[in-house]
Design an enzyme around this catalytic site. Structure first.
Site, PDB file in Angstrom:
ATOM      1  N   ASP A   5       0.160   7.033  -3.464  1.00  0.00           N
ATOM      2  CA  ASP A   5      -0.925   6.670  -4.382  1.00  0.00           C
ATOM      3  C   ASP A   5      -1.207   7.733  -5.432  1.00  0.00           C
ATOM      4  O   ASP A   5      -1.282   7.428  -6.632  1.00  0.00           O
ATOM      5  CB  ASP A   5      -2.219   6.422  -3.596  1.00  0.00           C
ATOM      6  N   HIS A  56       0.849  -1.175   0.000  1.00  0.00           N
ATOM      7  CA  HIS A  56       0.000   0.000   0.000  1.00  0.00           C
ATOM      8  C   HIS A  56       0.893   1.235   0.000  1.00  0.00           C
ATOM      9  O   HIS A  56       2.120   1.135   0.101  1.00  0.00           O
ATOM     10  CB  HIS A  56      -0.950  -0.001   1.203  1.00  0.00           C
TER      11      HIS A  56
END
Length: 386
Positions: free
Chosen positions: A169, A139
């Site tokens: 991200d 992540h």
């Protein structure tokens, strides 16, 4: 805060006429597709029956605004063929699976480019398409940790501060994917140009974001430890300070002329230690902190209003849309009862807008089947909804 009031026929932006297929995923892929949709592209999101499983209400998932959605089961016999039909008619395809998954599903780059040699095939992953970690889960925090980016954020002697999932991200992932797609699209549209695969890895983008810092490190102008440098909170005139009401003010007067105005308005111009004496930075930090605690955030905002002292109140997500400057620029808009950031950047000749709310899974299957001339979508919808 402005209301868009544009509806589906509002300004579409500079990518009007560009067709994008988005294979539904989570995180940076959908955000990248939203950026393209905000800029006017006709983004068709291929949702899977049953949804992505994140638990977010699709009607409030703003990363799916300005898109259309169709339902396709890629594991059904006719699913891959339907996606290939869409890819044949598209300019761009975006997928965010682990390496090899799209190939196993029958919609990998070779299959898509065979149908459409001018297609830009955008791949969004954390680790990239190759390398020892390519097959591993991860992540945002994993990716920025490995690139050294996370190590720079936070106070010395304390754990690194997690910057939400913005740095990895969205900055290192989505934005780099969009830049790559637009560059590849330009190449595909030049005489003799072809489609190609864009391998956008968050680790690559997050590392690239720190290019200036690496240069400063090589030049001896950056210490490789957290909270010890000009831009990482180590400097007493570049950081945030608590006010009397428990709120915060952000301070950043790096240039001398701005700093002079800052200490004057703060009321410590005659007593503040020399800012160029690094040995007295802790003393200067204390003096600034003590002074800020004497008034509320609102009072200090009024003190610094209209100045070049580079001081701003730290606003919450709910407060930000109501700031006078952001309201005047319509930085946030309201559409369908949802307050959200407006499309960015802005264009003088081809303005963008929030035209539609979040696309609900499968809601546009019939319309896309007609507009893109993909009759198989109707069959796919019938089979997956029986």
């Amino acid at each position: 805060m402005a209301s868009t009031g544009n509806g589906p026929r509002g300004p579409r932006g500079p990518l009007d006429g560009t067709r994008v297929v988005e294979l539904a995923g989570i995180g940076p892929g959908p955000f990248a597709a939203m950026l393209l949709a905000d800029l006017g592209a006709d983004v068709v999101r291929v949702d899977r029956p049953g949804g992505a499983g994140l638990g977010i209400d699709p009607a409030r998932d703003l990363t799916n605004r300005n898109k259309r959605s169709v339902l396709v089961d890629l594991k059904a016999p006719e699913g891959p063929a339907t996606v290939l039909d869409l890819a044949e008619r598209a300019d761009v395809l975006i997928e965010g699976y682990r390496p090899g998954v799209a190939e196993r599903l029958g919609v990998g780059p070779d299959a898509c480019l065979a149908r459409n040699p001018e297609l830009v095939y955008g791949r969004m992953t954390g680790w990239g398409q190759d390398g020892p970690l390519a097959e591993r889960a991860g992540h945002d925090i994993s990716y920025i940790a490995l690139t050294g980016t996370l190590s720079m954020i936070g106070r010395p002697g304390e754990p690194p501060t997690v910057p939400a999932n913005l740095v990895g991200d969205y900055a290192g992932g989505s934005l780099y994917l969009v830049v790559g797609i637009l560059a590849a699209l330009q190449h595909a549209r030049t005489p003799g140009g072809t489609g190609q695969v864009v391998d956008a890895a968050i680790v690559d983008g997050a590392a690239h974001l720190a290019t200036m810092i690496h240069g400063m490190l090589a030049a001896g102008g950056w210490q490789d430890r957290r909270g010890s440098n000009l831009l990482d909170g180590g400097c007493p005139f570049y950081g945030s300070y608590e006010t009397a009401d428990g709120e915060y003010m952000a301070v950043g007067p790096l240039e001398q002329r701005f700093y002079d105005e800052f200490v004057r308005l703060l009321g410590i111009a005659d007593t503040a230690p020399d800012r160029n004496d690094l040995a007295r930075w802790d003393e200067l930090r204390t003096a600034v902190a003590v002074r800020f605690r004497t008034r509320t955030r609102a009072e200090w905002t009024e003190v610094f209003d209209g100045s070049d002292a580079c001081v701003a109140p730290v606003l919450s997500l709910r407060e930000a849309p109501h700031h006078p400057h952001l309201a005047a620029r319509a930085t946030f808009v309201e559409h369908g009862g949802l307050t959200q950031p407006a499309p960015a950047p802005r264009f003088s000749a081809t303005p963008a807008s929030v035209r539609t709310g979040p696309a609900l899974p499968g809601a546009d299957t019939e319309a896309v089947a007609a507009d893109w001339d993909v009759p198989g979508l109707r069959t796919t919808r019938k089979d997956t909804t029986d």
